[in-house]
Design an enzyme around this catalytic site. Structure first.
Site, PDB file in Angstrom:
ATOM      1  N   VAL A 184       0.868  -1.186   0.000  1.00 18.21           N
ATOM      2  CA  VAL A 184       0.000   0.000   0.000  1.00 18.21           C
ATOM      3  C   VAL A 184       0.903   1.233   0.000  1.00 18.21           C
ATOM      4  CG1 VAL A 184      -1.697   1.313   1.340  1.00 18.21           C
ATOM      5  CG2 VAL A 184      -1.820  -1.189   1.281  1.00 18.21           C
TER       6      VAL A 184
ATOM      7  N   ASP B 290      -8.888  11.800   0.388  1.00 17.31           N
ATOM      8  CA  ASP B 290      -8.159  12.952   0.914  1.00 17.31           C
ATOM      9  C   ASP B 290      -7.695  12.650   2.344  1.00 17.31           C
ATOM     10  OD1 ASP B 290      -7.244  15.338   1.897  1.00 17.31           O
ATOM     11  OD2 ASP B 290      -8.823  16.547   0.984  1.00 17.31           O
TER      12      ASP B 290
ATOM     13  N   ASN C 288       3.911   7.437   2.769  1.00 16.16           N
ATOM     14  CA  ASN C 288       4.670   8.461   2.047  1.00 16.16           C
ATOM     15  C   ASN C 288       3.996   9.828   2.028  1.00 16.16           C
ATOM     16  OD1 ASN C 288       6.456   9.499  -0.318  1.00 16.16           O
ATOM     17  ND2 ASN C 288       4.361   9.603  -1.115  1.00 16.16           N
TER      18      ASN C 288
ATOM     19  N   TYR D  36       6.128  21.760  10.139  1.00 16.62           N
ATOM     20  CA  TYR D  36       6.569  20.617   9.313  1.00 16.62           C
ATOM     21  C   TYR D  36       7.741  19.911   9.996  1.00 16.62           C
ATOM     22  CZ  TYR D  36       8.388  18.054   5.233  1.00 16.62           C
ATOM     23  OH  TYR D  36       8.834  17.068   4.382  1.00 16.62           O
TER      24      TYR D  36
ATOM     25  N   LYS E 283       7.702  15.984  11.297  1.00 10.65           N
ATOM     26  CA  LYS E 283       8.610  14.938  10.801  1.00 10.65           C
ATOM     27  C   LYS E 283       9.479  14.380  11.926  1.00 10.65           C
ATOM     28  CE  LYS E 283       7.442  14.606   6.478  1.00 10.65           C
ATOM     29  NZ  LYS E 283       6.946  13.354   5.898  1.00 10.65           N
TER      30      LYS E 283
ATOM     31  N   VAL F  87      14.581  16.367  -2.657  1.00  7.78           N
ATOM     32  CA  VAL F  87      14.362  15.512  -3.830  1.00  7.78           C
ATOM     33  C   VAL F  87      13.561  16.374  -4.814  1.00  7.78           C
ATOM     34  CG1 VAL F  87      13.273  13.368  -4.642  1.00  7.78           C
ATOM     35  CG2 VAL F  87      14.252  13.456  -2.334  1.00  7.78           C
TER      36      VAL F  87
HETATM   37  N1  NAP Z   1      10.570  16.341  -2.001  1.00  7.97           N
HETATM   38  C1  NAP Z   1      11.425  16.536  -1.023  1.00  7.97           C
HETATM   39  O1  NAP Z   1      12.414  17.288  -1.145  1.00  7.97           O
HETATM   40  C2  NAP Z   1      11.225  15.795   0.275  1.00  7.97           C
HETATM   41  C3  NAP Z   1      12.257  15.856   1.219  1.00  7.97           C
HETATM   42  C4  NAP Z   1      12.097  15.179   2.413  1.00  7.97           C
HETATM   43  C5  NAP Z   1      10.959  14.453   2.659  1.00  7.97           C
HETATM   44  N2  NAP Z   1       9.957  14.424   1.729  1.00  7.97           N
HETATM   45  C6  NAP Z   1       8.752  13.657   2.053  1.00  7.97           C
HETATM   46  O2  NAP Z   1       8.450  12.767   0.995  1.00  7.97           O
HETATM   47  C7  NAP Z   1       7.059  12.498   0.961  1.00  7.97           C
HETATM   48  C8  NAP Z   1       6.539  12.638  -0.460  1.00  7.97           C
HETATM   49  O3  NAP Z   1       6.743  13.960  -0.879  1.00  7.97           O
HETATM   50  P1  NAP Z   1       6.885  14.370  -2.408  1.00  7.97           P
HETATM   51  O4  NAP Z   1       7.974  15.376  -2.447  1.00  7.97           O
HETATM   52  O5  NAP Z   1       6.968  13.188  -3.274  1.00  7.97           O
HETATM   53  O6  NAP Z   1       5.492  15.135  -2.619  1.00  7.97           O
HETATM   54  P2  NAP Z   1       4.680  15.459  -3.951  1.00  7.97           P
HETATM   55  O7  NAP Z   1       5.523  15.297  -5.165  1.00  7.97           O
HETATM   56  O8  NAP Z   1       4.064  16.792  -3.693  1.00  7.97           O
HETATM   57  O9  NAP Z   1       3.545  14.325  -3.989  1.00  7.97           O
HETATM   58  C9  NAP Z   1       2.595  14.285  -3.005  1.00  7.97           C
HETATM   59  C10 NAP Z   1       1.668  13.109  -3.257  1.00  7.97           C
HETATM   60  O10 NAP Z   1       0.727  13.052  -2.202  1.00  7.97           O
HETATM   61  C11 NAP Z   1      -0.596  13.177  -2.714  1.00  7.97           C
HETATM   62  N3  NAP Z   1      -1.347  13.994  -1.767  1.00  7.97           N
HETATM   63  C12 NAP Z   1      -1.106  15.275  -1.394  1.00  7.97           C
HETATM   64  N4  NAP Z   1      -2.018  15.682  -0.508  1.00  7.97           N
HETATM   65  C13 NAP Z   1      -2.851  14.632  -0.298  1.00  7.97           C
HETATM   66  C14 NAP Z   1      -3.991  14.442   0.500  1.00  7.97           C
HETATM   67  N5  NAP Z   1      -4.473  15.404   1.272  1.00  7.97           N
HETATM   68  N6  NAP Z   1      -4.600  13.244   0.492  1.00  7.97           N
HETATM   69  C15 NAP Z   1      -4.134  12.234  -0.307  1.00  7.97           C
HETATM   70  N7  NAP Z   1      -3.063  12.366  -1.092  1.00  7.97           N
HETATM   71  C16 NAP Z   1      -2.424  13.558  -1.095  1.00  7.97           C
HETATM   72  C17 NAP Z   1      -0.425  13.849  -4.074  1.00  7.97           C
HETATM   73  O11 NAP Z   1      -1.449  13.473  -4.985  1.00  7.97           O
HETATM   74  P3  NAP Z   1      -2.835  14.260  -5.163  1.00  7.97           P
HETATM   75  O12 NAP Z   1      -2.480  15.712  -5.312  1.00  7.97           O
HETATM   76  O13 NAP Z   1      -3.444  13.641  -6.368  1.00  7.97           O
HETATM   77  O14 NAP Z   1      -3.617  13.983  -3.938  1.00  7.97           O
HETATM   78  C18 NAP Z   1       0.895  13.226  -4.525  1.00  7.97           C
HETATM   79  O15 NAP Z   1       0.659  11.949  -5.048  1.00  7.97           O
HETATM   80  C19 NAP Z   1       6.417  13.475   1.962  1.00  7.97           C
HETATM   81  O16 NAP Z   1       6.145  12.808   3.154  1.00  7.97           O
HETATM   82  C20 NAP Z   1       7.501  14.526   2.177  1.00  7.97           C
HETATM   83  O17 NAP Z   1       7.399  15.132   3.441  1.00  7.97           O
HETATM   84  C21 NAP Z   1      10.071  15.070   0.533  1.00  7.97           C
END
Ligand code: NAP
Length: 341
Positions: free
Chosen positions: A61, A115, A142, A215, A219, A248
């Site tokens: 999942v 959501d 995630n 945030y 975390k 990322v």
């Molecule tokens: N990117 C970075 O630099 C970074 C660094 C450290 C940690 N992280 C962590 O990595 C994880 C993934 O982040 P990401 O960067 O891949 O984010 P992302 O590219 O913004 O993707 C977020 C995903 O979550 C879904 N989502 C957002 N809000 C939602 C909601 N309320 N309900 C259900 N689904 C939701 C979005 O799809 P929909 O919009 O279709 O719902 C999308 O599939 C997060 O926990 C983040 O804190 C990211």
């Protein structure tokens, strides 16, 4: 002529020996943890997901699976032979990815448009119905939300604070609670030898991050939660792992171009799955992995020099956040003016 002070030579020699021994011990432990970092990230073979039910009909999942890091988890777990439940808000995006995954990796998929910021009994009932009959052995927690940009706490809209804490903490805890009995069943039915729960953390939770305080706090909650749960679930053969990421290239970070320190989601997830259950740069903590090599190096250096909780580092981060905020506010002002013209 005044008498020269007398020194206790034995005492001085003892102090010198003790200091040398402490120094050597520190050096040896740093060398050992650096060698462990290199071994875990580069020398050991990739982790085999058969233990988690890959190619045996088990399911993973993935929350937040339609974009960024979550989409890559879905694809790369499917490529290892796990069926995938994809969860995010947008049905159309989920269906597209599910079709791509089924065609390319010949596994089954199920999509759930939900959501995760809605902390309602209906949300959890929907998710429970979607997974309770499946042999789920892997949960990738995630989905995450950050601030729109660096912002002082008093200026952070309540909706933003509530969404961050609900998605990053409350939803993650409840989703985990919901999945544990399902994973137990998958192990009992021999679809998998072990279960796996991955919580996606962040360096913002590792280093206190001013202007992203909510945030950062959400975390850091994952650190103790993951470690405590990993001990609790050990006898149930469920591994719990907090995975730490610096930046990322995703929509959340708003960074488009990858670099040495900023991987694409594809490269980040490849390193994560390859090194699942290994410490990487998180040598000082159990049930925690810093799997991307340059991130691992950053964490190792911070831990072994100023320390991750040092005020020095927090002040430097604050300076960077202030600069980012100033830039962002200028950009928003320009956009406002362009709209008004
Ligand atoms: N990117 C970075 O630099 C970074 C660094 C450290 C940690 N992280 C962590 O990595 C994880 C993934 O982040 P990401 O960067 O891949 O984010 P992302 O590219 O913004 O993707 C977020 C995903 O979550 C879904 N989502 C957002 N809000 C939602 C909601 N309320 N309900 C259900 N689904 C939701 C979005 O799809 P929909 O919009 O279709 O719902 C999308 O599939 C997060 O926990 C983040 O804190 C990211």
């Amino acid at each position: 002529m005044p008498a020269l002070p007398t020194f206790d030579c034995k005492l001085i020699t003892g102090v010198v020996y003790a200091a040398t021994a402490i120094g050597l011990f520190k050096l040896a432990s740093m060398t050992y943890s650096f060698l462990s970092l290199i071994t875990s990230l580069f020398l050991l073979p990739p982790v085999d997901f058969k233990v988690y039910g890959a190619k045996k009909g088990a399911w993973a999942v993935v929350t937040g699976a339609s974009e960024g890091i979550g989409q890559e988890f879905a694809k790369q777990l499917a490529s290892r032979g796990l069926n995938i439940v994809l969860i995010s808000r947008t049905q159309s995006k989920l269906e597209q990815i599910a079709t791509d995954i089924e065609t390319k990796y010949k596994v089954q998929t199920k999509v759930v448009a939900a959501d995760c910021s809605k902390n309602t009994p209906e949300l959890y009932a929907l998710l429970s119905r979607a997974i309770e009959e499946l042999p789920v052995s892997v949960l990738i927690n995630n989905v995450g939300r950050s601030h729109e940009g660096p912002v002082p706490l008093v200026e952070t809209p309540d909706e933003e604070v509530e969404n961050i804490l609900t998605i990053n903490n409350l939803f993650l805890v409840k989703m985990t609670k919901l999945c544990i009995p399902v994973i137990d069943k998958a192990i009992a039915s021999k679809k998998a030898s072990r279960g796996l729960i991955v919580n996606v953390g962040s360096f913002a939770g590792l280093f206190p991050t001013p202007y992203l305080a909510t945030y950062s706090g959400s975390k850091s909650f994952l650190q103790n939660f993951s470690q405590a749960l990993s001990v609790e679930l050990k006898s149930q053969k469920i591994d719990v792992e907090l995975v730490l990421a610096y930046f990322v290239t995703t929509a959340l970070s708003a960074i488009r171009r990858s670099s040495f320190f900023i991987p694409t989601p594809k490269d980040f997830v490849a390193a994560t799955l390859r090194n699942m259950g290994r410490r990487g740069g998180a040598q000082d903590r159990f049930a925690t992995s810093s799997p991307y090599p340059s991130h691992a190096l950053l964490q190792y250096v911070a831990h072994n020099t100023v320390g991750v909780y040092s005020e020095l580092l927090a002040n430097a981060t604050f300076k960077a956040m202030k600069a980012t905020r100033a830039k962002r506010l200028k950009k928003l002002q320009r956009q406002k003016e362009a709209k008004a013209e």
